[in-house]
Every structure is written in C-alpha cells, then in structure tokens.
Design a protein around this motif. Structure first.
Motif, PDB file in Angstrom:
ATOM      1  N   VAL A  14       0.824  -1.221   0.000  1.00 57.79           N
ATOM      2  CA  VAL A  14       0.000   0.000   0.000  1.00 57.79           C
ATOM      3  C   VAL A  14       0.856   1.269   0.000  1.00 57.79           C
ATOM      4  N   LEU A  15       2.170   1.128   0.144  1.00 50.67           N
ATOM      5  CA  LEU A  15       3.078   2.276   0.127  1.00 50.67           C
ATOM      6  C   LEU A  15       3.403   2.638  -1.314  1.00 50.67           C
ATOM      7  N   GLN A  16       2.958   3.806  -1.738  1.00 51.96           N
ATOM      8  CA  GLN A  16       3.140   4.210  -3.140  1.00 51.96           C
ATOM      9  C   GLN A  16       3.843   5.568  -3.224  1.00 51.96           C
ATOM     10  N   LEU A  17       4.830   5.657  -4.118  1.00 47.83           N
ATOM     11  CA  LEU A  17       5.511   6.931  -4.354  1.00 47.83           C
ATOM     12  C   LEU A  17       4.630   7.793  -5.252  1.00 47.83           C
ATOM     13  N   GLN A  18       4.259   8.981  -4.765  1.00 44.76           N
ATOM     14  CA  GLN A  18       3.364   9.863  -5.521  1.00 44.76           C
ATOM     15  C   GLN A  18       3.866  11.308  -5.475  1.00 44.76           C
ATOM     16  N   GLN A  19       3.396  12.082  -6.451  1.00 47.78           N
ATOM     17  CA  GLN A  19       3.670  13.525  -6.458  1.00 47.78           C
ATOM     18  C   GLN A  19       2.689  14.192  -5.498  1.00 47.78           C
ATOM     19  N   VAL A  20       3.212  14.972  -4.546  1.00 46.16           N
ATOM     20  CA  VAL A  20       2.353  15.631  -3.543  1.00 46.16           C
ATOM     21  C   VAL A  20       2.800  17.085  -3.390  1.00 46.16           C
ATOM     22  N   GLU A  21       2.003  17.850  -2.650  1.00 44.60           N
ATOM     23  CA  GLU A  21       2.353  19.250  -2.377  1.00 44.60           C
ATOM     24  C   GLU A  21       3.580  19.335  -1.474  1.00 44.60           C
ATOM     25  N   ASP A  22       4.402  20.365  -1.693  1.00 49.64           N
ATOM     26  CA  ASP A  22       5.511  20.628  -0.769  1.00 49.64           C
ATOM     27  C   ASP A  22       4.946  20.971   0.611  1.00 49.64           C
ATOM     28  N   PRO A  23       5.699  20.683   1.685  1.00 49.39           N
ATOM     29  CA  PRO A  23       5.204  21.059   3.018  1.00 49.39           C
ATOM     30  C   PRO A  23       5.163  22.579   3.176  1.00 49.39           C
ATOM     31  N   GLU A  24       4.199  23.043   3.962  1.00 51.68           N
ATOM     32  CA  GLU A  24       4.138  24.474   4.295  1.00 51.68           C
ATOM     33  C   GLU A  24       5.079  24.751   5.451  1.00 51.68           C
ATOM     34  N   LEU A  25       5.873  25.797   5.335  1.00 51.17           N
ATOM     35  CA  LEU A  25       6.857  26.127   6.367  1.00 51.17           C
ATOM     36  C   LEU A  25       6.273  27.113   7.374  1.00 51.17           C
ATOM     37  N   ASP A  27       6.606  29.513  10.959  1.00 52.83           N
ATOM     38  CA  ASP A  27       7.620  30.489  11.368  1.00 52.83           C
ATOM     39  C   ASP A  27       8.726  29.898  12.237  1.00 52.83           C
ATOM     40  N   ASP A  28       8.388  28.826  12.975  1.00 56.16           N
ATOM     41  CA  ASP A  28       9.387  28.243  13.889  1.00 56.16           C
ATOM     42  C   ASP A  28      10.007  26.960  13.322  1.00 56.16           C
ATOM     43  N   GLU A  29       9.857  26.754  12.012  1.00 54.88           N
ATOM     44  CA  GLU A  29      10.331  25.515  11.391  1.00 54.88           C
ATOM     45  C   GLU A  29      11.461  25.759  10.393  1.00 54.88           C
ATOM     46  N   VAL A  30      12.161  24.679  10.071  1.00 56.30           N
ATOM     47  CA  VAL A  30      13.097  24.690   8.942  1.00 56.30           C
ATOM     48  C   VAL A  30      12.606  23.680   7.917  1.00 56.30           C
ATOM     49  N   LEU A  31      12.913  23.940   6.648  1.00 57.99           N
ATOM     50  CA  LEU A  31      12.578  23.014   5.571  1.00 57.99           C
ATOM     51  C   LEU A  31      13.851  22.264   5.197  1.00 57.99           C
ATOM     52  N   ILE A  32      13.776  20.938   5.250  1.00 54.64           N
ATOM     53  CA  ILE A  32      14.942  20.098   4.972  1.00 54.64           C
ATOM     54  C   ILE A  32      14.755  19.361   3.651  1.00 54.64           C
ATOM     55  N   GLU A  64      12.224  10.344  11.298  1.00 50.88           N
ATOM     56  CA  GLU A  64      13.558  10.947  11.391  1.00 50.88           C
ATOM     57  C   GLU A  64      14.112  11.098   9.985  1.00 50.88           C
ATOM     58  N   CYS A  65      15.088  11.995   9.856  1.00 50.64           N
ATOM     59  CA  CYS A  65      15.722  12.171   8.555  1.00 50.64           C
ATOM     60  C   CYS A  65      17.054  12.869   8.727  1.00 50.64           C
ATOM     61  N   SER A  66      17.820  12.893   7.647  1.00 53.67           N
ATOM     62  CA  SER A  66      18.980  13.776   7.550  1.00 53.67           C
ATOM     63  C   SER A  66      18.865  14.520   6.232  1.00 53.67           C
ATOM     64  N   GLU A  96      10.805  13.863  -0.268  1.00 53.77           N
ATOM     65  CA  GLU A  96      11.983  14.612  -0.726  1.00 53.77           C
ATOM     66  C   GLU A  96      12.256  15.840   0.131  1.00 53.77           C
ATOM     67  N   LYS A  97      11.202  16.366   0.796  1.00 50.50           N
ATOM     68  CA  LYS A  97      11.349  17.531   1.669  1.00 50.50           C
ATOM     69  C   LYS A  97      10.469  17.336   2.900  1.00 50.50           C
ATOM     70  N   VAL A  98      10.907  17.939   3.999  1.00 56.03           N
ATOM     71  CA  VAL A  98      10.081  17.875   5.205  1.00 56.03           C
ATOM     72  C   VAL A  98      10.293  19.152   6.022  1.00 56.03           C
ATOM     73  N   ALA A  99       9.203  19.657   6.621  1.00 57.74           N
ATOM     74  CA  ALA A  99       9.280  20.804   7.522  1.00 57.74           C
ATOM     75  C   ALA A  99       9.272  20.293   8.955  1.00 57.74           C
ATOM     76  N   VAL A 100      10.145  20.861   9.798  1.00 50.18           N
ATOM     77  CA  VAL A 100      10.279  20.364  11.172  1.00 50.18           C
ATOM     78  C   VAL A 100      10.561  21.529  12.110  1.00 50.18           C
ATOM     79  N   PRO A 101       9.984  21.528  13.328  1.00 46.28           N
ATOM     80  CA  PRO A 101      10.312  22.568  14.299  1.00 46.28           C
ATOM     81  C   PRO A 101      11.825  22.636  14.527  1.00 46.28           C
ATOM     82  N   ALA A 102      12.349  23.851  14.590  1.00 48.71           N
ATOM     83  CA  ALA A 102      13.806  24.038  14.685  1.00 48.71           C
ATOM     84  C   ALA A 102      14.399  23.381  15.928  1.00 48.71           C
TER      85      ALA A 102
END
Length: 325
Positions: A14-25, A27-32, A64-66, A96-102
C-alpha cells in the motif's frame, strides 16, 4: 515533491511513491531537503492503520531524517540555509522535503556521513529519554535491553557501555547475539532457547538488573519484574508481545520496583526540543569520540519503501534500515 503515500491501511504494497504538495513552512520551522530517512517499527503500524499521526503532523510516514536546510522560518535562530542536519520528526520523513520545528534539529556529528546520520535521531532520543532521563541508569549499574540487535537495541548497548554500565541483551539467533557482543554487551541471551530471567539471576548473583528497556510489553511484563534488582526500573516502549496482561502486584513491593511507559511521537514540540537538547549535550560527544556509531543494515531507494518494510517485518535485519529519495 515526491513522497510515500499510504494509499489504504494494509501490507507493504500500500506504500506508493506519488507527487504531492511541498510542506508548508511555519515560522518556527526549517525546511529540509531529505538525504535519507530511516524506518521505525511505528511506520509499519501507521501503514496498517493502527498508529495514526498526531494532530497537525504530516500524513506521510517517517519519524527521522537527515539532509540540508533549504529554508528557515522567520522566528528560527541558529540554523541557516545550507546547514547539514538530522532531525526528529512527527512524520513526513518518507519524502523529498520535510518541515520540522527548529528545536528538533541536530547537527551532523563529526565522523558520521550525512546519509548515515538519518539513523540517529529516533534511537538517540528514545534511548536517552527513557534509559537515562527517566530511568536514571548510572555507571556501575546493570542494564538489560530486549531486542539487542534492533535499531534501538544496538544504540542502547553502545551508549550504556560508554556511560559505564554493565549491559545484557536478548536476541533471537547466534548472528545477532555475536553482533551485540561486538558492540560491547557483557551477556547475550538467546530468548528462543534460554530463560532470560534465569540467565540474569545467574549473572548477577541472584540480584537482578537495575534497568530494563523493553519493546515486548505484555508477554514479558512479569518476567521483567522478576529480573529486576532492588529499586529496579522497567521502561516499556513497545507492545510487540501484546498490551494486556496480569501481573503479581506483590512483586513490586519488597523490591520497590518502578514500571514506566514512554513514547516519543506524541510528545509536544517543547518536550521533544528538550530531549533533543539533552541528546546533543550528552550523546553527540560519545559519537564524536567514536564510542557510539549508527548501525546501518541496508539502504533502499524511496520508491522501494514496501520492500524495506518487508525486511523490517521479517526481523532479519540488524540495526537501522534507510530510505534514500
């Protein structure tokens, strides 16, 4: 961006690679921009529909990610675009991208590659917060970790040894036991052929261990209590052996035992930031000194997340499994 979408609750397919919206950033987050993410048992539960993401978290799996910081929110101090980091997530790592609290972001420790660092945040934060912050394991105490060859187990063995504890570990075959031994475990117990309570008692002269980190739950609860020393602390972080059981409460009284449970994902951002700060202060120096290292078993392309889940659920791996976008 591309991300792994859980199309419906079910098996790895059931895990499928799809095109999705970029995360919204926020004010207290970084985009990785994600270099790699690592699998955790919780991801398989989320895939099956039994562990939904917390309110407001990304719907995509990955705890988790790097990667490299691509953007910073306007309230963020201390991080800049271009910084190489790893991070503890509430979800969204399988992308491919993720927003996370700093406050949940960590620098890459010296001597660890950007890719390998993806396997550090979840195990480091889980083990430090439970074994050390909650259960107060100290030098010259004895520590038992179940599932010694898992991501959590391989990390727990190393950090407990580096802090001066005697370490016991359980695992299910000779290869895994030998690996636990190579990481510094003083006693390795085959849970399939040996009684871990008897082994612990024999090795400690009948006393028992001071701290246990347990991912099994119900099936081990009474035996864990029987394995503890006076003032012993049991911390339960998983329920692979069930959630409901009976225990003999009179086991607790004479030895003044403590039973605790903990999870990382449901904690609020402030609590996670506090744990991350403690990890950077207490664990990162041990990694830089070469006393603790990430144990990576295998990497898969992000598109093969289903295959990676099959490997995790086979329990054949040792350490962490990575996904690379």
């Amino acid at each position: 961006m591309k991300a792994i979408v859980i199309t419906t609750g079910g098996g790895p397919e059931v895990l499928q690679l799809q095109q999705v919206e970029d995360p919204e950033l926020k004010d207290d987050e970084v985009l990785i921009k994600v270099e790699a993410t690592a699998l955790n048992r919780a991801d398989t539960l989320q895939r099956k529909g039994s562990y939904p993401p917390p309110k407001g978290a990304s719907p995509y799996p990955g705890l988790e990610c790097s990667g490299t910081i691509q953007a910073v929110g306007k309230n963020v101090l201390g991080w800049r675009v271009g910084d190489q980091v790893c991070a503890l997530l509430s979800g969204g790592g399988y992308a491919e991208k993720v927003a996370v609290p700093a406050g949940q972001v960590l620098p890459i420790p010296l001597g660890v590659s950007l890719k390998e660092a993806a396997g550090l945040p979840e195990v480091a934060c889980t083990v430090w917060s439970t074994v050390f912050m909650m259960s107060r394991l100290s030098a010259r105490e004895t520590f038992l970790v179940h599932g010694g060859s898992s991501g959590i187990g391989t990390f727990a063995i190393q950090i407990a040894k580096s802090k001066g504890a005697t370490v016991f570990a359980t695992a299910g075959n000779e290869e895994k036991l030998a690996f636990c031994k190579s990481l510094g475990a003083d006693l390795c117990i085959n849970y399939k052929t040996e009684d871990f309570v008897a082994c612990v008692k024999e090795e400690t002269g009948g006393k028992g261990v001071d701290v246990i980190l347990d991912c099994i739950g119900a099936a081990y609860l009474q035996r864990n209590l029987d394995s503890l020393n006076f003032d012993g602390r049991l911390c339960i972080i998983g329920l692979q052996g069930g959630a409901v059981t009976e225990i003999k409460l009179n086991t607790l009284f004479p030895k003044r035992l403590t039973v605790q449970g903990a999870a990382l994902r449901p904690r609020n951002p402030e609590n996670k930031a506090m744990v991350v700060n403690e990890v950077e202060k207490n664990v990162w120096p041990e990694i830089v000194a070469g006393k603790v290292k990430p144990i990576i078993y295998k990497s898969f392309p992000l598109s093969e997340a289903g295959e990676a889940h099959k490997l995790m659920e086979s329990n054949e791996h040792i350490g962490k499994i990575l996904l690379v976008p």
